[in-house]
Motif scaffolding. Structure first.
Motif, short mmCIF file in Angstrom:
data_model
loop_
_atom_site.label_atom_id
_atom_site.label_comp_id
_atom_site.label_asym_id
_atom_site.label_seq_id
_atom_site.Cartn_x
_atom_site.Cartn_y
_atom_site.Cartn_z
N THR A 136 -0.44 5.72 5.28
CA THR A 136 -0.63 4.28 4.46
C THR A 136 -1.67 3.41 5.29
O THR A 136 -2.59 2.83 5.01
N VAL A 137 -1.44 3.24 6.33
CA VAL A 137 -2.14 2.38 7.64
C VAL A 137 -3.55 3.10 7.49
O VAL A 137 -4.42 2.32 7.41
N THR A 143 -5.24 5.28 5.63
CA THR A 143 -5.81 5.38 4.07
C THR A 143 -6.44 3.86 3.74
O THR A 143 -7.34 3.63 3.16
N ALA A 144 -5.45 3.04 3.84
CA ALA A 144 -5.60 1.52 3.52
C ALA A 144 -6.45 0.84 4.34
O ALA A 144 -7.14 -0.13 4.22
N LYS A 145 -6.75 1.38 5.64
CA LYS A 145 -7.54 0.82 6.71
C LYS A 145 -6.91 -0.42 6.92
O LYS A 145 -7.49 -1.90 6.88
N LEU A 146 -5.66 -0.76 7.12
CA LEU A 146 -4.72 -1.89 7.21
C LEU A 146 -5.18 -2.76 8.10
O LEU A 146 -5.24 -4.05 7.88
N THR A 147 -5.83 -2.59 9.28
CA THR A 147 -6.43 -3.41 10.28
C THR A 147 -7.80 -2.75 10.52
O THR A 147 -7.83 -2.08 11.74
N TRP A 192 0.54 -1.34 0.12
CA TRP A 192 -0.20 0.04 0.05
C TRP A 192 0.71 1.31 0.05
O TRP A 192 0.47 2.23 -0.64
N ALA A 193 2.01 1.30 0.55
CA ALA A 193 2.80 2.33 0.95
C ALA A 193 3.60 2.81 -0.79
O ALA A 193 3.44 3.97 -1.16
N VAL A 194 3.83 1.64 -1.32
CA VAL A 194 4.36 1.73 -2.82
C VAL A 194 3.21 2.52 -3.72
O VAL A 194 3.32 3.28 -4.42
N TYR A 195 2.21 1.69 -3.45
CA TYR A 195 0.95 2.08 -4.35
C TYR A 195 0.65 3.47 -4.10
O TYR A 195 0.29 4.31 -5.13
N PHE A 196 0.46 4.12 -2.97
CA PHE A 196 -0.23 5.32 -2.74
C PHE A 196 1.15 6.19 -3.09
O PHE A 196 0.87 7.20 -3.61
N LEU A 197 2.31 5.94 -3.01
CA LEU A 197 3.37 6.95 -3.66
C LEU A 197 3.32 6.94 -5.05
O LEU A 197 3.66 8.01 -5.75
N THR A 198 2.61 6.04 -5.86
CA THR A 198 2.84 6.20 -7.21
C THR A 198 1.70 7.06 -7.62
O THR A 198 1.46 7.73 -8.87
N SER A 199 0.62 7.25 -6.67
CA SER A 199 -0.43 8.05 -7.04
C SER A 199 -0.30 9.47 -6.64
O SER A 199 -1.26 10.29 -6.90
N VAL A 229 -6.02 -8.87 7.20
CA VAL A 229 -5.50 -7.60 6.99
C VAL A 229 -5.71 -7.29 5.40
O VAL A 229 -5.93 -8.02 4.63
N THR A 230 -6.06 -5.82 5.12
CA THR A 230 -6.46 -5.51 4.10
C THR A 230 -5.73 -5.51 3.06
O THR A 230 -4.62 -5.02 3.14
N SER A 231 -5.96 -5.74 2.00
CA SER A 231 -5.12 -6.19 0.86
C SER A 231 -5.84 -5.65 -0.75
O SER A 231 -7.12 -5.74 -0.67
N PRO A 232 -5.28 -5.30 -1.82
CA PRO A 232 -5.74 -5.36 -2.76
C PRO A 232 -6.45 -6.60 -3.18
O PRO A 232 -5.80 -7.75 -3.30
N LYS A 233 -7.65 -6.47 -4.11
CA LYS A 233 -8.43 -7.52 -4.39
C LYS A 233 -7.71 -8.15 -5.70
O LYS A 233 -7.77 -9.76 -5.64
N GLU A 234 -6.98 -7.74 -6.36
CA GLU A 234 -6.31 -8.19 -7.60
C GLU A 234 -4.73 -7.60 -7.62
O GLU A 234 -4.58 -6.85 -6.65
N GLU A 235 -4.15 -8.12 -8.40
CA GLU A 235 -2.80 -7.62 -8.45
C GLU A 235 -2.71 -6.06 -8.53
O GLU A 235 -3.41 -5.60 -9.54
N ALA A 236 -1.68 -5.38 -7.97
CA ALA A 236 -1.56 -3.99 -8.03
C ALA A 236 -0.19 -3.89 -8.95
O ALA A 236 0.84 -4.40 -8.86
N TRP A 237 -0.40 -3.34 -10.21
CA TRP A 237 0.61 -2.90 -11.02
C TRP A 237 1.15 -1.53 -11.04
O TRP A 237 0.35 -0.73 -10.95
N ILE A 238 2.40 -1.40 -11.20
CA ILE A 238 3.24 -0.18 -11.17
C ILE A 238 4.23 -0.09 -12.13
O ILE A 238 4.63 -1.45 -12.71
N THR A 239 4.90 0.86 -12.53
CA THR A 239 6.01 0.83 -13.55
C THR A 239 6.93 1.77 -12.79
O THR A 239 6.63 2.66 -11.77
#
Length: 463
Positions: free
Chosen positions: A334-335, A337-341, A288-295, A448-458
């Motif tokens: 990140t914790v 926004t993602a609602k990690l727990t 989630w941290a890396v994903y949010f940084l890409t956005s 633990v909260t996770s993406p439902k499908e694979e998260a892709w970045i470049t």
């Protein structure tokens, strides 16, 4: 100490079965707003299943009835708190229930500490926490090395190639946890792959089938699950035997347990819990941290500037981590926004009062952390990823109260914070992290909260 953890709807069954079976609950709702039972036998279980997850059920329930709500699990009354103000009011003078340990141990068929000696449980918990602390200190260079290996892998990719973020973060977390928990035998990729296979088999079944007993009815699934548990336990017993009474260059988690007055079974259980929980929490925090940084290019650039100012061209050190305040804000956000727990729980052993309402004794009280983490009264612009909010002391206090920071954060999350900080210090100073256009991220709310499908970045190399 509130030791928070979340669980999906199916874990509510485990918790009720493991706890409230021992403490028959009141049938009286005590005037607390909420749902009447949909089904005489199952209570509001059909409503929970229709909502896809317990978290989503609670979001809808609190939106309709307010911050204090009630519903029924079977014939058991359950009360949910959905605001930080109510959480502050709810003080249980009795022992606190650790839902993470209770539910995992129930699932793994380990002896729960519910009826154990309080002093022994406290000692064991302190030993567990010390094991995490010592293993992080001793294996700091190892975590940095694994981060550098992931960086090298990403640098070798063509800039336009999509990176499977969840897959890579789980692999990174698996290596970090196994080597930090159990030592150098997991430097062999074959051992890590074997461990991951068993780990995935166990987690794919966690909660699944416990609503209707389908796991016991499907002998193929049951055998795969039990075989994975047996193989994983066999591995942990082997490591325990190899490290008992011997000295090694690196101190790992299991070494601390071996130095304590624990039985072999207790060592097995605690190492299993840390291995399972540590991998999942670390992997998803990093994802989630890396994903949010890409956005958010601005957040990514601010993080780079702090890393450059504090670390320069040198490697991160344990001593400099405290100086990376903005990085910690990024991870805290990140914790949040993602609602990690998103859910925690404790047992109301004595009658109590919250917001002029009486909570009957032996009621299961849920903390709807996912609701609290995005309440507009506590978090301005709650759906915006904004690490700057944690520059305010009040925001950090709220996060600490919820169990995600300070003295109340669970050991597995503390481990994940450290690993994620090291990883980001390596990646952000060398790479630009980019989103994949058109990707729609859906969320899966489980343990633990996770993406439902694979998260892709470049990624692309910084000049």
């Amino acid at each position: 100490m509130l030791d928070f953890a979340i669980f999906a709807v199916t874990f509510l069954l485990i918790l009720v079965g493991a706890v409230l079976y021992l403490y028959p609950a009141s049938r009286q709702a005590a005037g607390i707003p909420g749902l009447a039972p949909t089904d005489e036998k199952d209570g509001n279980l059909p409503d929970i299943i229709a909502s896809s997850s317990l978290h989503e059920f609670l979001v809808n329930l609190h939106e309709k009835y307010g911050p204090l709500v009630s519903f029924w699990f079977g014939r058991r009354l359950v009360v949910s708190l959905g605001s930080i103000d109510l959480l502050k009011q709810h003080i249980n003078p009795n022992r606190l229930l650790d839902p993470f340990e209770t539910m995992l141990k129930s699932l793994l068929r380990y002896r729960s500490s519910l009826n154990g000696d309080t002093g022994e449980s406290h000692m064991r918990r302190k030993l567990y926490e010390n094991g995490v602390t010592k293993s992080l200190q001793s294996n700091f260079a190892l975590i940095q090395k694994l981060s550098e290996e992931l960086l090298a892998k990403w640098l070798s990719l063509p800039e336009a190639q999509h990176v499977p973020l969840c897959q890579h973060m789980l692999g990174f977390a698996m290596k970090s946890v196994t080597q930090t928990a159990m030592g150098s035998s997991f430097e062999d990729d074959r051992e890590v792959i074997r461990f991951r296979r068993h780990h995935d088999a166990i987690w794919s079944e966690i909660g699944k089938g416990f609503l209707d007993g389908s796991l016991d009815k499907n002998m193929t699934r049951k055998k795969l699950y039990e075989d994975a548990l047996t193989e994983m336990e066999s591995t942990l017993r082997k490591v325990t035997k190899e490290r008992r009474g011997r000295s090694f260059n690196r101190h790992v988690f299991i070494d601390t347990l071996l130095q304590g007055n624990l039985s072999d079974q207790q060592i097995l259980e605690d190492t299993m819990i840390f291995s399972l929980a540590g991998c999942i929490i670390t992997a998803n925090l990093c994802t989630w941290a890396v994903y949010f940084l890409t956005s958010s290019e601005d957040v990514q650039q601010n993080l780079y500037k702090e890393m450059d100012r504090v670390l320069g061209k040198g490697p991160i050190t344990h001593e400099k981590i405290e100086q990376l305040r903005y990085c910690r804000q990024v991870l805290c956000e990140t914790v949040r926004t993602a609602k990690l727990t998103p859910i925690a729980a404790q047992l109301q052993e004595l009658e109590g009062r919250v917001d002029q309402h009486t909570i009957p004794k032996e009621t299961l009280v849920l903390y709807a952390l996912g609701v609290m983490l995005q309440g507009s009264s506590s978090w301005p612009s709650p759906y915006k990823f904004d690490p700057e909010r944690f520059s305010e002391e009040s925001a950090m206090k709220n996060l600490s109260l919820l169990g995600f920071s300070g003295s109340q954060e669970c050991p597995e999350l503390r481990f994940a914070y450290m690993v994620a900080t090291v990883l980001l210090s390596v990646l952000v100073r060398k790479l630009y992290l980019h989103p994949v256009k058109g990707q729609v991220m859906e969320t899966k709310y489980e343990l633990v909260t996770s993406p439902k499908e694979e998260a892709w970045i470049t990624v692309s190399k910084r000049s």
